[in-house]
Design a protein around this motif. Structure first.
Motif, PDB file in Angstrom:
ATOM      1  N   ASN A 129       0.858  -1.245   0.060  1.00 37.24           N
ATOM      2  CA  ASN A 129       0.051  -0.114  -0.378  1.00 37.24           C
ATOM      3  C   ASN A 129       1.346   1.285  -0.152  1.00 37.24           C
ATOM      4  OD1 ASN A 129      -1.674   2.102   0.658  1.00 37.24           O
ATOM      5  ND2 ASN A 129      -2.331   1.627   2.494  1.00 37.24           N
ATOM      6  N   GLY A 133       1.151   4.134   6.213  1.00 36.76           N
ATOM      7  CA  GLY A 133       1.462   4.547   7.329  1.00 36.76           C
ATOM      8  C   GLY A 133       1.889   5.702   7.307  1.00 36.76           C
ATOM      9  N   THR A 161      -1.207  -2.048  -4.315  1.00 36.76           N
ATOM     10  CA  THR A 161      -2.411  -1.414  -4.411  1.00 36.76           C
ATOM     11  C   THR A 161      -2.878   0.126  -4.832  1.00 36.76           C
ATOM     12  OG1 THR A 161      -2.981  -1.033  -2.251  1.00 36.76           O
ATOM     13  CG2 THR A 161      -2.929  -2.682  -2.486  1.00 36.76           C
ATOM     14  N   ALA A 162      -3.751  -0.209  -5.758  1.00 35.80           N
ATOM     15  CA  ALA A 162      -4.183   1.878  -6.859  1.00 35.80           C
ATOM     16  C   ALA A 162      -4.839   2.179  -5.686  1.00 35.80           C
ATOM     17  CB  ALA A 162      -4.363   1.035  -7.984  1.00 35.80           C
ATOM     18  N   ARG A 164      -8.750   2.253  -2.710  1.00 34.49           N
ATOM     19  CA  ARG A 164      -9.141   1.422  -1.394  1.00 34.49           C
ATOM     20  C   ARG A 164      -9.555   0.432  -2.289  1.00 34.49           C
ATOM     21  NH1 ARG A 164     -10.964   2.510   3.508  1.00 34.49           N
ATOM     22  NH2 ARG A 164      -9.665   4.725   3.961  1.00 34.49           N
ATOM     23  N   SER A 186       2.077  -2.767   4.787  1.00 33.93           N
ATOM     24  CA  SER A 186       0.683  -2.011   4.821  1.00 33.93           C
ATOM     25  C   SER A 186       0.345  -2.028   6.272  1.00 33.93           C
ATOM     26  CB  SER A 186      -0.122  -2.678   3.820  1.00 33.93           C
ATOM     27  OG  SER A 186      -0.567  -4.022   4.862  1.00 33.93           O
ATOM     28  N   GLY A 187      -0.622  -1.306   6.211  1.00 30.50           N
ATOM     29  CA  GLY A 187      -0.759  -1.201   8.086  1.00 30.50           C
ATOM     30  C   GLY A 187      -2.151  -2.715   8.720  1.00 30.50           C
ATOM     31  N   GLY A 189      -5.318  -1.961   8.027  1.00 29.67           N
ATOM     32  CA  GLY A 189      -6.227  -2.534   6.459  1.00 29.67           C
ATOM     33  C   GLY A 189      -5.618  -3.481   5.329  1.00 29.67           C
ATOM     34  N   GLU A 193      -8.523  -6.793   4.412  1.00 30.33           N
ATOM     35  CA  GLU A 193      -9.187  -6.732   2.750  1.00 30.33           C
ATOM     36  C   GLU A 193      -8.540  -8.386   2.052  1.00 30.33           C
ATOM     37  OE1 GLU A 193      -8.069  -3.069  -0.231  1.00 30.33           O
ATOM     38  OE2 GLU A 193      -9.017  -2.204   1.398  1.00 30.33           O
ATOM     39  N   SER A 220       0.137   2.735   9.898  1.00 26.96           N
ATOM     40  CA  SER A 220       0.031   3.371  11.244  1.00 26.96           C
ATOM     41  C   SER A 220      -0.345   2.764  12.527  1.00 26.96           C
ATOM     42  CB  SER A 220      -1.052   4.679  11.192  1.00 26.96           C
ATOM     43  OG  SER A 220      -2.164   4.311  10.571  1.00 26.96           O
ATOM     44  N   GLY A 221      -1.022   1.453  12.131  1.00 24.98           N
ATOM     45  CA  GLY A 221      -1.405   0.276  12.936  1.00 24.98           C
ATOM     46  C   GLY A 221      -0.862  -0.488  12.734  1.00 24.98           C
ATOM     47  N   ARG A 283      -2.318  11.525  11.841  1.00 22.88           N
ATOM     48  CA  ARG A 283      -1.623  10.455  10.926  1.00 22.88           C
ATOM     49  C   ARG A 283       0.022  10.841  11.673  1.00 22.88           C
ATOM     50  NH1 ARG A 283      -2.429   6.855   8.246  1.00 22.88           N
ATOM     51  NH2 ARG A 283      -4.389   6.715   7.791  1.00 22.88           N
ATOM     52  N   GLU A 478     -10.816  -0.032  10.457  1.00 20.28           N
ATOM     53  CA  GLU A 478     -11.813   0.269   9.684  1.00 20.28           C
ATOM     54  C   GLU A 478     -12.718   1.525   9.853  1.00 20.28           C
ATOM     55  OE1 GLU A 478      -9.648   1.284   6.318  1.00 20.28           O
ATOM     56  OE2 GLU A 478      -7.980   0.281   7.725  1.00 20.28           O
TER      57      GLU A 478
HETATM   58  N1  LIG Z   1      -3.631   3.048  -3.120  1.00 23.14           N
HETATM   59  C1  LIG Z   1      -4.071   3.571  -2.907  1.00 23.14           C
HETATM   60  N2  LIG Z   1      -4.713   4.530  -2.852  1.00 23.14           N
HETATM   61  C2  LIG Z   1      -6.132   4.571  -1.675  1.00 23.14           C
HETATM   62  N3  LIG Z   1      -6.288   3.640  -0.535  1.00 23.14           N
HETATM   63  C3  LIG Z   1      -5.832   2.565  -0.534  1.00 23.14           C
HETATM   64  C4  LIG Z   1      -4.556   2.365  -2.103  1.00 23.14           C
HETATM   65  N4  LIG Z   1      -4.132   1.666  -1.529  1.00 23.14           N
HETATM   66  C5  LIG Z   1      -4.813   1.118  -0.317  1.00 23.14           C
HETATM   67  N5  LIG Z   1      -5.291   1.573   0.057  1.00 23.14           N
HETATM   68  C6  LIG Z   1      -6.773   2.145   1.442  1.00 23.14           C
HETATM   69  O1  LIG Z   1      -5.568   2.386   2.653  1.00 23.14           O
HETATM   70  C7  LIG Z   1      -6.746   1.880   3.922  1.00 23.14           C
HETATM   71  C8  LIG Z   1      -5.314   1.500   4.938  1.00 23.14           C
HETATM   72  O2  LIG Z   1      -4.909   1.675   4.784  1.00 23.14           O
HETATM   73  P1  LIG Z   1      -3.464   0.142   5.672  1.00 23.14           P
HETATM   74  O3  LIG Z   1      -3.900  -0.460   6.938  1.00 23.14           O
HETATM   75  O4  LIG Z   1      -2.979  -0.307   4.804  1.00 23.14           O
HETATM   76  O5  LIG Z   1      -2.642   2.045   6.187  1.00 23.14           O
HETATM   77  P2  LIG Z   1      -2.252   2.323   7.596  1.00 23.14           P
HETATM   78  O6  LIG Z   1      -1.590   3.388   7.779  1.00 23.14           O
HETATM   79  O7  LIG Z   1      -2.685   1.635   8.894  1.00 23.14           O
HETATM   80  O8  LIG Z   1      -3.080   3.657   7.346  1.00 23.14           O
HETATM   81  P3  LIG Z   1      -5.494   3.028   8.984  1.00 23.14           P
HETATM   82  O9  LIG Z   1      -4.983   3.643   9.739  1.00 23.14           O
HETATM   83  O10 LIG Z   1      -6.384   4.336   8.014  1.00 23.14           O
HETATM   84  O11 LIG Z   1      -5.452   1.312   9.369  1.00 23.14           O
HETATM   85  C9  LIG Z   1      -6.888   0.200   3.323  1.00 23.14           C
HETATM   86  O12 LIG Z   1      -8.443   0.279   3.885  1.00 23.14           O
HETATM   87  C10 LIG Z   1      -6.395   0.014   2.379  1.00 23.14           C
HETATM   88  O13 LIG Z   1      -7.818   0.585   0.913  1.00 23.14           O
END
Ligand SMILES: Nc1ncnc2c1ncn2[C@@H]1O[C@H](COP(=O)(O)OP(=O)(O)OP(=O)(O)O)[C@@H](O)[C@H]1O
Length: 511
Positions: A129, A133, A161-162, A164, A186-187, A189, A193, A220-221, A283, A478
């Motif tokens: 992703n 973070g 990933t491109a 959500r 990723s986090g 999220g 999925e 971030s998580g 964030r 989420e």
């Molecule tokens: N290219 C992208 N553009 C926008 N959103 C995306 C993309 N790829 C993934 N995502 C979405 O970003 C969301 C958060 O992703 P992730 O858990 O990896 O990161 P995070 O930094 O821990 O985020 P959060 O703190 O919001 O959970 C997921 O719901 C995912 O669907």
């Protein structure tokens, strides 16, 4: 470390060095190394300390990524710790005169490096992703993780990933026989999925058992990695993933409106949901933003009234802790009794484990307690909670590096750990809870209702929120609609990789 070595454990290599298979580590004894280091040190004009140069190195088998004999050279690649929170790939390479002795020795080393339950040269679908973070997921993958997987001989197929929901689509269409693991850089999220994409397939049961889902912590998580890899360091997580054992994981089936989906980590209403989802603008604070969010809401004593129905397994805190300690003892006994790894047939090659060869493709399981649309099953007990401050249900122990909310959670115990805390508790008590969140003692507060449940239905009373605004519900971090939902645990439906299998990584916390 050198107990009970036999001549077949020792490999004599060039430069008068020896490589010995010890009890839990590879011992590299190299007299020449000292002389070479001295020469190198003197070249720089700095005299070495007397007798200070080490000629013996111990490389734990857990750190050994790969070994091979090629053209009369034995090469061993391993994870070299570069501080408490990272590792890099190190290499040991020597010439060997006797290839016929070296090859079986290397095989013995690999059996110790990859004991029963682990698998060599896993095939990975890696999902990155790019916005996870603070936006460093790709950089972390390239700089810290890729080399560890490559050194272990793993096969990787990387995709970014491109948008959500993209990871849902990828998991829905993935060739489940082409990979062993889906790794999410990723986090939390993306793993959410991926589980849901696999669950949508016609062969959901087989897909969820066949493919292990893991997290390379880049969000971030990063709770999944903290609980299963025991770290939120990407490079150390990579090592844990390479060496992880297949582990069944409970998934929680959630029905809400017309939707049905799965949660692997947590569901929250109230202070935790607001602290997570209501702090997006912070964030830049990283995982600290959750603590900050909790603190602010704790001091304002906000109430989140709900009607709650549960299918109870236990509300006996002492009994839950006893059951957890029992699981720890069983885990330790099983580890100490484990057969020497070299006698296990299933770890002696790179064959790709398929735990589902005999399993016919099956759809996802039917729910025992119905859905949010069905009349309430008679097994539920219902309570009105007008002063609720925190509704939090967890499937894993750690929710962030400094917050162990669910001290007795286990990966496949077939139960959810549920916490309810009133919003009317004194602020000082709330602050004490927050201060001790890292040591797993939240369960001990008399103000904390801590239960093991099999299913629940929760109906938030939105009209009663003091701010008159609609509240927030968080599932695996989420946001989902602020509407009633029903949850039911499905034992061991998902598959992950971990070191302990029956337990989460939980060092330093006494239950
Ligand atoms: N290219 C992208 N553009 C926008 N959103 C995306 C993309 N790829 C993934 N995502 C979405 O970003 C969301 C958060 O992703 P992730 O858990 O990896 O990161 P995070 O930094 O821990 O985020 P959060 O703190 O919001 O959970 C997921 O719901 C995912 O669907």
């Amino acid at each position: 470390m050198l107990n009970d070595t036999t001549s077949s454990d020792v490999l004599t290599v060039d430069r008068n060095a020896t490589l010995t298979l010890g009890t839990d580590a590879l011992i590299v004894l190299d007299e020449g190394l000292r002389d070479r280091r001295r020469a190198a040190t003197n070249c720089c004009g700095l005299l070495p300390g007397r007798g200070g140069s080490k000629t013996t190195r111990a490389i734990p088998f857990y750190h050994v990524l790969w070994a091979e004999v090629v053209d009369f050279n034995v090469t061993i690649r391993y994870a070299r710790l570069t501080g408490k929170k990272s590792c890099r790939v190190g290499t040991v390479s020597y010439g060997v005169a006797d290839k016929a002795h070296a090859e079986p020795w290397v095989e013995r080393l690999l059996r110790k490096a990859y004991p029963a339950g682990t698998q060599r040269r896993r095939r990975f679908k890696v999902l990155i992703n790019p916005f996870g973070g603070q936006g460093y997921a790709l950089k972390l993958w390239e700089e810290e993780v890729e080399a560890v997987f490559a050194a272990a001989g793993c096969v990787v197929d990387v995709e970014r990933t491109a948008y959500r929901g993209h990871a849902v689509e990828i998991a829905e269409k993935i060739d489940v026989d082409a990979y062993d693991v889906v790794a999410c850089a990723s986090g939390d999220g993306l793993p959410h999925e991926v589980f849901n994409g696999l669950a949508k397939r016609a062969d959901a049961g087989r897909a969820l058992r066949r493919l292990a889902v893991v997290q390379i912590p880049c969000g971030s998580g990063n709770a999944m990695s903290l609980n299963l890899n025991g770290t939120d360091s990407p490079s150390l997580a990579a090592l844990a993933i390479v060496k992880g054992e297949r582990t069944p994981l409970d998934l929680v089936a959630i029905t809400q409106g017309r939707e049905k989906y799965y949660s692997f980590l947590s569901q929250a209403i109230g202070i935790v949901a607001e602290s997570d989802l209501g702090t997006e603008s912070l964030r830049w604070m990283g995982s600290l933003r959750f603590t900050w969010g909790i603190l602010v809401r704790l001091l304002s004593k906000t109430l989140y009234p709900v009607e709650l129905s549960v299918v109870l397994d236990s509300d006996d805190k002492r009994g839950m802790k006893e059951a957890y300690r029992q699981a720890v003892s069983e885990h330790q006994a099983a580890k100490s009794k484990q057969l020497p790894s070299s006698t296990h047939a299933d770890s002696d090659s790179d064959h790709h484990e398929d735990p589902t060869d005999e399993t016919p493709p099956s759809p996802e399981p039917t729910l025992q307690y119905g859905t949010i649309a069905s009349p309430l099953h008679p097994a539920f007990q219902t309570h009105d909670l007008p002063t609720l401050g925190n509704f939090y249900v967890g499937n894993m122990c750690w929710m962030s590096p400094d917050a162990c909310f669910f001290a007795t959670a286990r990966p496949a115990d077939g139960k959810m750990d549920m916490i309810n805390i009133s919003g009317t508790i004194p602020r000082a008590t709330g602050l004490r809870m927050l201060a001790t969140a890292g040591d797993g003692t939240l369960i001990d507060f008399p103000e904390v209702s801590y239960r093991k449940v099999l299913a629940y239905r929760v109906t938030p009373r939105m009209h009663a929120t003091p701010s008159k605004s609609r509240g927030l519900i968080s599932v695996d971090g989420e946001r989902v609609p602020f509407e009633p939902f029903q949850a039911e645990v499905v034992r061991g439906l998902g598959t992950v990789l971990s070191r302990r299998v029956a337990l989460y990584e939980f060092d330093g916390v006494e239950v």
